[in-house]
Write an enzyme that holds these catalytic residues in place. Sequence first.
Site, PDB file in Angstrom:
ATOM      1  N   HIS A   1       0.858  -1.188   0.000  1.00  0.00           N
ATOM      2  CA  HIS A   1       0.000   0.000   0.000  1.00  0.00           C
ATOM      3  C   HIS A   1       0.886   1.226   0.000  1.00  0.00           C
ATOM      4  O   HIS A   1       1.933   1.226   0.645  1.00  0.00           O
ATOM      5  CB  HIS A   1      -0.906   0.001   1.242  1.00  0.00           C
ATOM      6  CG  HIS A   1      -2.054   0.926   1.106  1.00  0.00           C
ATOM      7  ND1 HIS A   1      -1.942   2.270   1.347  1.00  0.00           N
ATOM      8  CD2 HIS A   1      -3.331   0.708   0.705  1.00  0.00           C
ATOM      9  CE1 HIS A   1      -3.116   2.843   1.121  1.00  0.00           C
ATOM     10  NE2 HIS A   1      -3.968   1.923   0.719  1.00  0.00           N
TER      11      HIS A   1
ATOM     12  N   ASP B   1      -8.086  -5.132   0.059  1.00  0.00           N
ATOM     13  CA  ASP B   1      -8.672  -5.947  -0.997  1.00  0.00           C
ATOM     14  C   ASP B   1      -8.169  -7.376  -1.031  1.00  0.00           C
ATOM     15  O   ASP B   1      -8.601  -8.160  -1.872  1.00  0.00           O
ATOM     16  CB  ASP B   1      -8.477  -5.259  -2.350  1.00  0.00           C
ATOM     17  CG  ASP B   1      -9.482  -4.142  -2.480  1.00  0.00           C
ATOM     18  OD1 ASP B   1     -10.615  -4.340  -2.004  1.00  0.00           O
ATOM     19  OD2 ASP B   1      -9.146  -3.081  -3.006  1.00  0.00           O
TER      20      ASP B   1
HETATM   21  N1  ACO Z   1       4.178  -7.697  -4.874  1.00  0.00           N
HETATM   22  C1  ACO Z   1       5.528  -7.718  -5.008  1.00  0.00           C
HETATM   23  N2  ACO Z   1       6.319  -6.646  -4.808  1.00  0.00           N
HETATM   24  C2  ACO Z   1       5.730  -5.491  -4.467  1.00  0.00           C
HETATM   25  C3  ACO Z   1       4.335  -5.392  -4.312  1.00  0.00           C
HETATM   26  C4  ACO Z   1       3.543  -6.537  -4.518  1.00  0.00           C
HETATM   27  N3  ACO Z   1       2.233  -6.514  -4.371  1.00  0.00           N
HETATM   28  N4  ACO Z   1       4.021  -4.133  -3.969  1.00  0.00           N
HETATM   29  C5  ACO Z   1       5.160  -3.460  -3.906  1.00  0.00           C
HETATM   30  N5  ACO Z   1       6.213  -4.269  -4.205  1.00  0.00           N
HETATM   31  C6  ACO Z   1       7.628  -3.916  -4.181  1.00  0.00           C
HETATM   32  C7  ACO Z   1       8.017  -3.098  -5.417  1.00  0.00           C
HETATM   33  O1  ACO Z   1       8.455  -3.912  -6.484  1.00  0.00           O
HETATM   34  C8  ACO Z   1       9.115  -2.222  -4.855  1.00  0.00           C
HETATM   35  O2  ACO Z   1      10.278  -2.987  -4.765  1.00  0.00           O
HETATM   36  P1  ACO Z   1      11.738  -2.305  -4.954  1.00  0.00           P
HETATM   37  O3  ACO Z   1      11.873  -1.333  -3.812  1.00  0.00           O
HETATM   38  O4  ACO Z   1      12.707  -3.440  -4.907  1.00  0.00           O
HETATM   39  O5  ACO Z   1      11.706  -1.612  -6.290  1.00  0.00           O
HETATM   40  C9  ACO Z   1       8.658  -1.918  -3.427  1.00  0.00           C
HETATM   41  O6  ACO Z   1       7.847  -3.058  -3.057  1.00  0.00           O
HETATM   42  C10 ACO Z   1       7.854  -0.641  -3.280  1.00  0.00           C
HETATM   43  O7  ACO Z   1       6.748  -0.706  -4.187  1.00  0.00           O
HETATM   44  P2  ACO Z   1       6.156   0.522  -5.018  1.00  0.00           P
HETATM   45  O8  ACO Z   1       5.432   0.016  -6.211  1.00  0.00           O
HETATM   46  O9  ACO Z   1       7.236   1.534  -5.242  1.00  0.00           O
HETATM   47  O10 ACO Z   1       5.134   1.118  -3.955  1.00  0.00           O
HETATM   48  P3  ACO Z   1       3.965   2.107  -4.292  1.00  0.00           P
HETATM   49  O11 ACO Z   1       3.664   2.804  -3.026  1.00  0.00           O
HETATM   50  O12 ACO Z   1       4.287   2.923  -5.492  1.00  0.00           O
HETATM   51  O13 ACO Z   1       2.770   1.132  -4.722  1.00  0.00           O
HETATM   52  C11 ACO Z   1       0.911  -0.328  -4.641  1.00  0.00           C
HETATM   53  C12 ACO Z   1       1.764   0.712  -3.887  1.00  0.00           C
HETATM   54  C13 ACO Z   1       0.502   0.213  -6.026  1.00  0.00           C
HETATM   55  C14 ACO Z   1      -0.363  -0.596  -3.839  1.00  0.00           C
HETATM   56  C15 ACO Z   1       1.757  -1.625  -4.809  1.00  0.00           C
HETATM   57  O14 ACO Z   1       2.095  -2.129  -3.534  1.00  0.00           O
HETATM   58  C16 ACO Z   1       1.017  -2.696  -5.639  1.00  0.00           C
HETATM   59  O15 ACO Z   1       1.108  -2.683  -6.857  1.00  0.00           O
HETATM   60  N6  ACO Z   1       0.301  -3.636  -4.946  1.00  0.00           N
HETATM   61  C17 ACO Z   1      -0.508  -4.624  -5.641  1.00  0.00           C
HETATM   62  C18 ACO Z   1      -1.809  -4.002  -6.142  1.00  0.00           C
HETATM   63  C19 ACO Z   1      -2.796  -3.742  -5.037  1.00  0.00           C
HETATM   64  O16 ACO Z   1      -3.039  -4.585  -4.182  1.00  0.00           O
HETATM   65  N7  ACO Z   1      -3.387  -2.543  -5.079  1.00  0.00           N
HETATM   66  C20 ACO Z   1      -4.448  -2.156  -4.106  1.00  0.00           C
HETATM   67  C21 ACO Z   1      -3.979  -1.036  -3.258  1.00  0.00           C
HETATM   68  S1  ACO Z   1      -5.146  -0.725  -1.969  1.00  0.00           S
HETATM   69  C22 ACO Z   1      -6.395   0.092  -2.708  1.00  0.00           C
HETATM   70  O17 ACO Z   1      -6.295   0.765  -3.681  1.00  0.00           O
HETATM   71  C23 ACO Z   1      -7.653  -0.056  -2.061  1.00  0.00           C
END
Ligand code: ACO
Length: 427
Positions: free
Chosen positions: A306, A363
């Site tokens: 998140h 979710d």
């Molecule tokens: N699975 C694997 N790796 C992940 C995940 C995941 N679900 N989420 C984040 N990471 C990793 C990234 O690859 C990144 O790694 P790095 O530092 O080695 O490059 C690190 O964790 C940080 O992730 P970011 O994408 O930079 O974090 P950001 O805050 O931009 O994204 C997000 C948050 C979009 C929710 C992301 O965690 C994601 O894509 N999750 C899956 C989709 C999801 O569940 N979305 C619902 C969000 S809640 C809502 O809207 C109600």
Amino acid sequence: MSKTATLEFDGKKYEFPVTVGTEDEIGIDIKKLRGEAGLITLDPGFKNTGSCESAITFLDGEKGILRYRGYAIEDLAEKADFLEVVYLLIFGELPNKEQLEKFNKDIKEQSHVDEEMKKILDGFPKSAHPMGVLSSLTSALIAFNPSSVDVSSEEDMYKAIVKILGKFPVLAAWTLRKKNSLPLNYGDEDLGYVENLHKMMFEKPNKAYSVDKAVIDALDKLLILHADHEQNCSTSTVRMVGSSHAGLFASLSAGISALWGPLHGGANQAVIEMLEKIKEDGGDTHKFMQKAKDKEDPFRLMGFGHRVYKNFDPRAKIIKKSADEVLAQLGVDDPVLDIAKGLEKEALEDDYFVKRKLYPNVDFYSGIIYRALGIPVEMFTVMFALGRLPGWIAQWREMRLKKEPIGRPRQIYVGENHREYKPLGNR
Ligand code: ACO
């Protein structure tokens, strides 16, 4: 505490005022940065940018706290019903009995949708995703309700709010009925907001409608948990579009489109599809954990991580418990719940996830409950939109009442410098 922050750049010092929130969050007010220093801040994804001061929702991602208007999400999910929360978010206080009854009655009076709207719905193919249809129908409502809202009139504002709260569930239910080839219907004045929604979605023309109370209670709780989440992608979209003084319905329609994406509200659909895929593949959660960690592999563990929570999403805790209870009450045995629990356990013990503070979000479990309630997968994000509607409205109302300026970020240009135009024949 010092009430200013100092920036030093190119040998010069600049002072900026500091704004402190009621929960001691601190923001540097850089409104004059460009005027005084010729600089802007650069923050793609607005990871560290406050777009407004807001009195609606407080969340502390490090401590896993979420409160609407000061009330803990745990209390509201357990003790309040959705319509009370809708009122609370929009108007700032929990309603008393008379206020709640009037609110309910005013919404019901506005829950008729112009029959002509059915022709618009008719034009969509059955295969259309309900979120696309819902966004279009919400936008189309403007044509049937063209008078603009005078935001300086509380009465005008109230009318627009009850109008959309009345009509939106009808449109949402119609997107499902169209998919299921069921006749389009209207609600029942005598039912509560959530039961009415459920009836509109599932009532069959040849069968008396009835529903298990556990289903309505679970739905009510899910809607409350999704009702607001401060400046997330769809809410920021609603505020941004509204800041141009586009109307409430137009702003909401844009918010629905933003919510649709799999990185935001679309994650609930993506989670269940991912769990199904793991099940069909033999249920090896370890294999998918490895894929999620592999930077060459685009696979992400949907429902994990998140932008703001770097601790357990408090909504996920409530939903996980609720999933267990609802499935037991309804006698549903869903193997994907076991896969979800297995994935969660592995992720919480895995270095990759621990280091990055990736926890299950709201979710991760919501889709499992929606499925147990008989809601089809493509409708999951529509359910999220139904829950988020009061949050969007509250944020739009706050933004308009505060007379916030039009949203218009800046950029750092990194393209070509000036070039001479070459006529077509010389290229
Ligand atoms: N699975 C694997 N790796 C992940 C995940 C995941 N679900 N989420 C984040 N990471 C990793 C990234 O690859 C990144 O790694 P790095 O530092 O080695 O490059 C690190 O964790 C940080 O992730 P970011 O994408 O930079 O974090 P950001 O805050 O931009 O994204 C997000 C948050 C979009 C929710 C992301 O965690 C994601 O894509 N999750 C899956 C989709 C999801 O569940 N979305 C619902 C969000 S809640 C809502 O809207 C109600």
